[in-house]
Each structure stands twice: as C-alpha cells, then as structure tokens.
Design a protein around this motif. Sequence first.
Motif, mmCIF file in Angstrom:
data_model
loop_
_atom_site.group_PDB
_atom_site.id
_atom_site.type_symbol
_atom_site.label_atom_id
_atom_site.label_comp_id
_atom_site.label_asym_id
_atom_site.label_seq_id
_atom_site.Cartn_x
_atom_site.Cartn_y
_atom_site.Cartn_z
ATOM 1 N N PRO A 92 -38.440 -17.328 79.929
ATOM 2 C CA PRO A 92 -38.997 -16.068 79.447
ATOM 3 C C PRO A 92 -40.203 -15.644 80.274
ATOM 4 C CG PRO A 92 -39.780 -17.863 78.085
ATOM 5 C CD PRO A 92 -38.913 -18.478 79.153
ATOM 6 N N ASN A 93 -40.328 -14.337 80.423
ATOM 7 C CA ASN A 93 -41.498 -13.778 81.087
ATOM 8 C C ASN A 93 -41.515 -12.285 80.803
ATOM 9 O OD1 ASN A 93 -43.827 -13.692 82.599
ATOM 10 N ND2 ASN A 93 -42.773 -13.629 84.572
ATOM 11 N N ASP A 94 -42.661 -11.777 80.418
ATOM 12 C CA ASP A 94 -42.810 -10.340 80.273
ATOM 13 C C ASP A 94 -41.763 -9.734 79.335
ATOM 14 O OD1 ASP A 94 -43.168 -7.519 82.597
ATOM 15 O OD2 ASP A 94 -44.155 -7.989 80.699
ATOM 16 N N TYR A 95 -41.594 -10.358 78.170
ATOM 17 C CA TYR A 95 -40.717 -9.871 77.096
ATOM 18 C C TYR A 95 -39.239 -9.877 77.464
ATOM 19 C CZ TYR A 95 -45.266 -8.136 75.710
ATOM 20 O OH TYR A 95 -46.596 -8.036 75.412
ATOM 21 N N LYS A 96 -38.825 -10.682 78.443
ATOM 22 C CA LYS A 96 -37.416 -10.780 78.772
ATOM 23 C C LYS A 96 -37.091 -12.225 79.116
ATOM 24 C CE LYS A 96 -37.787 -10.150 83.745
ATOM 25 N NZ LYS A 96 -37.495 -9.313 84.924
ATOM 26 N N LEU A 97 -35.783 -12.551 79.057
ATOM 27 C CA LEU A 97 -35.297 -13.831 79.537
ATOM 28 C C LEU A 97 -34.583 -13.616 80.863
ATOM 29 C CD1 LEU A 97 -33.739 -15.578 76.383
ATOM 30 C CD2 LEU A 97 -35.944 -16.028 77.458
ATOM 31 N N PHE A 99 -31.915 -15.338 83.144
ATOM 32 C CA PHE A 99 -30.873 -16.339 82.977
ATOM 33 C C PHE A 99 -30.356 -16.845 84.316
ATOM 34 C CE2 PHE A 99 -29.740 -16.525 78.509
ATOM 35 C CZ PHE A 99 -30.327 -15.386 77.995
#
Lengths: 109, 111
Positions: A92-97, A99
């Motif tokens: 996760p980073n900056d409100y996203k995953l 993948f």
Amino acid sequence: EDKVVQSPLSLVVHEGDTVTLNCSYEVTNFRSLLWYKQEKKAPTFLFMLTSSGIEKKSGRLSSILDKKELFSILNITATQTGDSAVYLCAVPNDYKLSFGAGTTVTVRA
Amino acid sequence: KAGVTQTPRYLIKTRGQQVTLSCSPISGHRSVSWYQQTPGQGLQFLFEYFSETQRNKGNFPGRFSGRQFSNSRSEMNVSTLELGDSALYLCASSGGGEKLFFGSGTQLSVL
C-alpha cells in the motif's frame, strides 16, 4: 513508482507438496505488505505483514517478511486441491495497493 | 456483516457506448477504491474515494470516472468504450486501515 514482482508466475504441484511463493518490492515509505488469494473473482485477504511483525501463520499457510532484502515469502504446506488459486502480493501507498502479477498455483490430486 | 456488493455481475457493451458500475461497501467502511484486472496487466488501480472525496487516481484516461455518495456507495463510469476496456472491474472497501476487502467484480465485455 512502486514496484512489486512475484515469482514464479505459475507452478503445478501434487497434493501434499509444499509451495513457496516469492514477492519482492520497491516502495517509498514502506508500511506493510499484503497477501491475497484469488480463486474466481474476489481476492480474499490472507496476511498483512508490517514493520513490527515479520512472520504470520494461519493453519497450513505462513508468510515472512525480510525488510532488509525487501521481499516476502508465502508458504503453503500439505497442499490440497482447494489451494489452487492465484496468489497476489501487494504493497500500500498513497491510498492504493500496488499488486504483483500474481502466482497461479495448480494443485493436482 | 454483508461483504462488498458489486452490480451488475456481467455486462456486454459495444464500442462507443458508456457504462456505469455500482459498488456498495461493507457497512461502516468509508473508503472505496476501484481496480481493473486484465490478463495482460494484472490488477491496476483506478481511483479511491473517502467521504465523497477522491484521494488518488491511477493512470487511466479521462473516460474513466467515479464518484462516491454520502452513504459511501460508489459508482464508476466509463464513456466511449473501447475493446481494451474489457476487463474485470473490482471494487474494494476499507474501514480505515490498509487491508482492503474486495467484491466479486463486474465482468465487462466490449464488442
């Protein structure tokens, strides 16, 4: 940009075998790494490893995190046909995953 | 507790049309995010909403848009559909941490 690389891309094993899946990552401000299992459509959560916890275990599944070498391993022991799925690693980073491409595991009876 | 609900499950559209997908998060979850999954590109982040505000957006053209309502339900819209938009669109919700709970997705086919 965050980068997550999984290996192998696919593997075939027989019931009872042990499987080891790899996930390497490059991410700014690392906080955690997550593993998901995707059988048909919805990825389902398996583990989250954080800086404060480098190993998790649940039944036949276990995972470790190596913060120094920037990788994680997911182990499945005594595999069953129900373990056949795509296993996804994400950071996760900056409100996203972000993948990885996933590892497709096929367990033959 | 009900999980993340996405509707419809399947959609078939033709090029040039537009489509709206819906997502109801787990009760109490205020963060909703959308991902596109294709065999070639894997899971790609589209956008994330929290309390009706978009906090992050992925690298997708402006044809892809979304919104979140006051009850945390979310919709995403794709206008002027292209063949390459055929994909599984996954919605996920979060209660505040980094763990996301995914819905079963909407399988979109563009002909």
